[in-house]
Write an enzyme that holds these catalytic residues in place. Structure first.
Site, PDB file in Angstrom:
ATOM      1  N   SER A 298       0.876  -1.174   0.000  1.00  0.00           N
ATOM      2  CA  SER A 298       0.000   0.000   0.000  1.00  0.00           C
ATOM      3  C   SER A 298       0.912   1.222   0.000  1.00  0.00           C
ATOM      4  O   SER A 298       1.769   1.360   0.879  1.00  0.00           O
ATOM      5  CB  SER A 298      -0.892  -0.030   1.245  1.00  0.00           C
ATOM      6  OG  SER A 298      -1.880   0.973   1.149  1.00  0.00           O
ATOM      7  N   GLU A 299       0.757   2.106  -0.986  1.00  0.00           N
ATOM      8  CA  GLU A 299       1.782   3.122  -1.226  1.00  0.00           C
ATOM      9  C   GLU A 299       1.910   4.150  -0.100  1.00  0.00           C
ATOM     10  O   GLU A 299       2.906   4.858  -0.020  1.00  0.00           O
ATOM     11  CB  GLU A 299       1.562   3.827  -2.577  1.00  0.00           C
ATOM     12  CG  GLU A 299       0.315   4.684  -2.692  1.00  0.00           C
ATOM     13  CD  GLU A 299      -0.873   3.895  -3.222  1.00  0.00           C
ATOM     14  OE1 GLU A 299      -0.930   2.662  -3.036  1.00  0.00           O
ATOM     15  OE2 GLU A 299      -1.762   4.536  -3.826  1.00  0.00           O
TER      16      GLU A 299
END
Lengths: 223, 234
Positions: free
Chosen positions: A46-47
């Site tokens: 998840s960035e």
């Protein structure tokens, strides 16, 4: 509506292979996590700063300090980790993320993707999408085939500002799957249940060719 | 040495109209809520804010936007905030859209004394216009510049009076990057602990990056989208 979304997500999940690190965009791409095939283990990145994202938490376990890029609470599986945004995007641009799944406003036959702005009408911003397109080894575009007004989202040429130039590798809609090959551009490889090759031609403005081995009834809802 | 200030209001005493401010936080996660509320209360205007996004209409940095205190936003994402989108479309707000990874690296470089760097992100898009493009090993890259600002405001889970900081979970995000790139860095901490209590091996931001520390008075800790199992889908 949600059936269309799950049709797309379920087919997209078939692209996964064991051991991959993947990133899921907001919307339909998030649903891919619900359709990971048995026997396939993937690590979700998840960035905003986590790898090893697990299922959504129970209501009582949701933690405001633990969310995904869409602002929804997450859980972390054992072995997961947290890190800052520069490290996160170092992973992306550095080629440590194998596959990304994201939605779009337009995609064209050269693999151009336009997903963050309709000039004068809507501005979302690109968030991490530009880095993901440039950095992930394989880019899967998940989109409904047509917009609400019936026009094809698979366009002859993108007219909105580009998020990435020549970055789309696979396009998966509720009607068809196209894969881009270096020498021949996008090839129609699969047609979903309820559609024919001619139906796809009628609703697709993007340039593509039809595979000799095109699979009909390849995926989609059972009749 | 004591970097601790008695309140968020006191810690921002010299932030004036026209200041540039780096703010940590991603969506509504890991925001320096108390410092943002203090800026809102002080009413400083014409601010340039560099932050991944700008909160929502009523929370986080969104309250400064709603009060018309912001002249320019440097962000990657405008969505989830009607005021942001509207002020931008009406031309009332200057907006520099920067891809998230480029923004993170620009801030990291600013804090690390690197004036510019090359990234593959945004090559061939509108954002490449007017920027140097250079080829390395057969691939094109864009030159992007480091960012510094007059002030950085960050949120940490634990901190001591020397400014050593530890973040919690995904609330870390842009906070350590911003902390390194403010000419004056102000950290609000949820728990102020004694010097020596934080394990030196586990400190995320060493105190030399931080000029001021304040114990956050209270936290609302909004959750932007509450998605829980089983999925409440219609």
């Amino acid at each position: 509506m949600s059936d269309i979304k799950n049709t797309i997500a379920a087919r997209a999940a078939q692209e996964l292979t064991d051991g991959q690190v993947i990133n899921l965009g907001i919307g339909v791409p998030t649903l891919v996590a619900n359709h990971v095939p048995p026997g396939v283990d993937v690590v979700i990145h998840s960035e905003n700063g986590a790898v090893g994202v697990g299922p959504a938490p129970d209501a009582l376990c949701s933690d405001p300090d633990r969310g995904n890029a869409g602002g929804a609470p997450i859980t972390l599986i054992a072995g997961g980790s947290y890190f800052d945004s520069a490290t996160s995007f170092g992973m992306i641009r550095g080629g440590h993320v194998d596959m990304t799944f994201l939605g779009t406003l337009q995609v064209d036959g050269e693999g151009n993707i336009a997903s963050y702005e309709i000039p004068g009408k809507l501005v979302a911003g690109m968030g991490g999408a530009m880095d993901l397109l440039a950095g992930a080894k394989t880019v899967n575009v998940l989109t409904e085939h047509c917009s609400k007004d019936g026009s094809s989202k698979l366009v002859e040429k993108c007219t909105f500002p580009l998020t990435g130039a020549g970055e789309a590798d696979v396009i998966i809609t509720e009607r068809a799957l196209f894969r881009r090959h270096v020498d021949k551009g996008f090839v129609l490889e699969e047609v979903a249940r309820g559609y024919t090759v001619d139906d796809i031609k009628a609703c697709t403005d993007m340039d593509y060719t039809v595979s000799d081995a095109v699979k009909l009834n390849a995926y989609g809802l059972e009749e | 040495m004591n970097k601790v200030f008695p309140s968020a209001e006191a810690a921002i005493f010299d932030i004036e109209d026209g200041a540039s401010i780096l703010s940590g936080g991603f969506g509504l996660c890991g925001n320096p809520e108390n410092l943002i509320r203090a800026l809102h209360k002080k009413g400083v205007k014409d601010l340039t804010i560099i932050s991944n996004n700008c909160g929502t209409d009523d929370y986080g940095l969104g309250i400064l936007l709603k009060a018309g205190q912001v002249k320019k936003m440097v962000s990657s994402y405008v969505g989830e905030n009607k005021n942001f989108e509207q002020q931008y479309l009406n031309g009332e707000l200057e907006v520099e859209l920067v891809p998230q990874g480029t923004l993170a690296e620009r801030i990291r470089c600013g804090g690390a004394g690197i004036p510019a760097f090359y990234t593959p992100t945004a090559v061939g898009t509108m954002l490449a216009e007017g920027k140097e493009v250079r080829e390395f090993d057969g691939r094109e890259y864009l030159m992007e510049k480091g960012i510094r600002a007059d002030f950085a405001i960050v949120n940490a889970w634990k901190g001591d009076r020397l400014g050593n900081l530890v973040y919690r979970k995904t609330a870390r995000n842009f906070n350590p990057l911003c902390a390194s790139a403010g000419r004056i860095t102000i950290a609000e901490v949820e728990q102020l602990v004694d010097v020596g209590e934080l394990d030196p091996d586990l400190i995320h931001t060493p105190g030399i990056f931080v000029n001021r520390v304040v114990q956050g008075e209270y936290y609302e800790k909004w959750i932007e989208r509450r998605t829980v199992r089983p999925k409440p889908q219609a």
